[in-house]
Scaffold this motif. Structure first.
Motif, PDB file in Angstrom:
ATOM      1  N   THR A   1       0.830  -1.196   0.000  1.00 16.89           N
ATOM      2  CA  THR A   1       0.000   0.000   0.000  1.00 16.89           C
ATOM      3  C   THR A   1       0.870   1.254   0.000  1.00 16.89           C
ATOM      4  OG1 THR A   1      -0.109   0.259   2.410  1.00 16.89           O
ATOM      5  CG2 THR A   1      -1.664  -1.276   1.386  1.00 16.89           C
TER       6      THR A   1
ATOM      7  N   CYS B   1       0.072  -6.217   1.241  1.00 13.23           N
ATOM      8  CA  CYS B   1      -1.327  -6.525   0.965  1.00 13.23           C
ATOM      9  C   CYS B   1      -1.675  -7.955   1.391  1.00 13.23           C
ATOM     10  CB  CYS B   1      -1.621  -6.376  -0.530  1.00 13.23           C
ATOM     11  SG  CYS B   1      -1.517  -4.674  -1.137  1.00 13.23           S
TER      12      CYS B   1
ATOM     13  N   CYS C   1      -2.721  -5.164  -5.809  1.00 15.49           N
ATOM     14  CA  CYS C   1      -3.686  -4.071  -5.659  1.00 15.49           C
ATOM     15  C   CYS C   1      -4.686  -4.083  -6.818  1.00 15.49           C
ATOM     16  CB  CYS C   1      -2.958  -2.730  -5.624  1.00 15.49           C
ATOM     17  SG  CYS C   1      -1.803  -2.542  -4.263  1.00 15.49           S
TER      18      CYS C   1
ATOM     19  N   CYS D   1      -6.109  -2.440  -1.415  1.00 16.66           N
ATOM     20  CA  CYS D   1      -6.068  -3.837  -0.969  1.00 16.66           C
ATOM     21  C   CYS D   1      -6.299  -3.892   0.530  1.00 16.66           C
ATOM     22  CB  CYS D   1      -4.733  -4.496  -1.336  1.00 16.66           C
ATOM     23  SG  CYS D   1      -3.315  -3.885  -0.378  1.00 16.66           S
TER      24      CYS D   1
ATOM     25  N   CYS E   1      -3.326   2.097  -2.842  1.00 19.49           N
ATOM     26  CA  CYS E   1      -1.983   1.799  -3.320  1.00 19.49           C
ATOM     27  C   CYS E   1      -1.465   2.968  -4.150  1.00 19.49           C
ATOM     28  CB  CYS E   1      -1.982   0.529  -4.170  1.00 19.49           C
ATOM     29  SG  CYS E   1      -2.604  -0.933  -3.296  1.00 19.49           S
TER      30      CYS E   1
END
Length: 411
Positions: free
Chosen positions: A214, A220, A248, A259, A271
């Motif tokens: 992220t 994630c 993502c 995510c 992200c």
């Protein structure tokens, strides 16, 4: 004595925690570093090392065995029915290695070996072998042109194969190599961050890149996992959203790809992905329609601005009478002009917020389908239309006509 006992207890707990995470015993974390491909295997017809076949109760169990094998395992084929894992000492780029269809297996490949970009960890294991100045890298096992001490045998965990770019000293500049130029001892390879490798268009609904962290740097969570966060975006349920591994994605038309995270205290985050130079292309403009609907009407750009009941739509740049987040500046490629019906979130129909304080939003189901519009255009009338017997049931402003039986005695 109590103080010493507390210290020993704390040290013992810390040791158990380290062993616990080091051996990947938290099952939902074991597959984080793998890319999954259903109904496929990796096979090598003439590799010097053959796969190790082990009994296994789950893909997570296979991942733990692969981690223990270290450099001798870059991927594994999980045989679902017999519950066996085939630990592979090669990756998809090896000589004579092929990716083959096989309905009995699921393939898991370590992402570090198959992507040509880097994340914040710099665990690059790709095949680039030249620097950003286009100088060929020197093999790590060679020590003739530029002397060094980073021998493959001395640093087995860093995969110092051939002359591929690597980062054995965790240099902040990213992967690098010694060169075959006597005047240039070493240089960075200029390998892009995964966030820059593939840009996103519009709000990233079609983004299919491999960013798996992220904007806050959190890893994630896999989409096929419900730990640490439970959710309903399962890959098998949303097949058209490409919810692959822990990359993502934007399955629900938010501002940009996002995510769930591996941080129990942070359910999800956006992200940081590079935006393409232009949100609009000639192809996307050509696919828009101003008079009828195709599919869900995401490309509708007409001027219908009332609900099927005749209530005026609220302007998209207004927060009255209904507050909302669908602002034109946040969804630049959705054409949220004026108060026209649009479909910025992938709903079943174009819609709008209404000017009725008691009705937040309404679907614009009275916009004709493109197939139906053609038949309506063939209808015509003579003089004032007293003899017209056609089937058109929408006014020229797009408002559906009411049933005649409800009003036949009013006039």
């Amino acid at each position: 004595m109590r103080i010493y006992a507390s210290i020993y207890q704390a040290l013992f707990c810390a040791l158990l925690t380290a062993l616990h995470s080091g051996n990947c015993r938290r099952n939902h974390q074991c597959l984080q570093k793998y890319e999954k491909t259903e109904n496929h295997i990796l096979a090598c017809t003439d590799c010097p090392q053959t796969p190790l076949v082990r009994n296994s109760r789950s893909p997570e169990h296979c991942a733990r065995k692969c981690k223990k094998a270290k450099k001798n395992c870059r991927a594994f084929n999980f045989q679902r029915h017999s519950q066996k894992c085939h630990l592979l000492p090669f990756d998809r780029f090896g000589t004579d290695v092929q990716k083959q269809s096989n309905s009995n297996f699921t393939l898991y490949e370590k992402k570090d070996y198959i992507r040509e970009c880097i994340t914040g960890s710099n665990n690059y294991r790709g095949r680039r072998s030249w620097t950003k100045s286009n100088i060929t890298c020197q093999a790590w096992s060679d020590n003739i042109i530029n002397e060094h001490t980073f021998y493959p045998d001395r640093y087995p965990a860093h995969d110092l194969r051939e002359n591929f770019c690597r980062n054995p000293n965790n240099d902040p500049g990213g992967p690098w190599c010694y060169t075959i130029d006597p005047n240039v001892r070493a240089e960075e390879c200029g390998i892009p961050q995964c966030s820059e490798e593939e840009c996103m268009k519009c709000n990233g609904e079609d983004y299919r890149g491999r960013v798996d962290h992220t904007e806050g740097g959190r890893e994630c969570q896999r989409w096929d996992s419900v730990r640490p966060h439970k959710h309903h975006f399962q890959p098998k349920k949303y097949r058209d959203k490409d919810l692959k591994d822990n990359y993502c994605r934007n399955p629900d038309n938010r501002l940009r790809p996002w995510c769930y995270t591996m941080d129990p205290k942070t359910p999800w985050e956006y992200c940081n992905i590079t935006v393409c130079d232009s949100d609009y292309t000639e192809e996307s403009i050509a696919n828009t329609s101003t008079s009828c609907l195709e599919g869900k009407g995401t490309d509708y750009r007409g001027t219908t601005n009332v609900t099927p009941e005749g209530v005026s739509c609220q302007r998209w740049d207004s927060q009255f009478p209904h507050k909302h987040s669908f602002l034109p500046e946040n969804y630049k490629c959705k054409d949220l002009r004026e108060n026209y019906c649009r479909n910025p979130d992938g709903s079943e129909h174009p819609w709008c917020f209404t000017t009725d304080p008691n009705q937040r939003r309404a679907n614009c189901t009275h916009i004709p389908r493109c197939g139906a519009e053609a038949s309506q255009e063939t209808e015509c009338y003579e003089d004032t239309g007293e003899t017209y017997q056609g089937t058109l049931s929408i006014t020229r402003s797009g408002i559906p006509c009411a049933n005649w039986s409800q009003h036949i005695n009013r006039y």
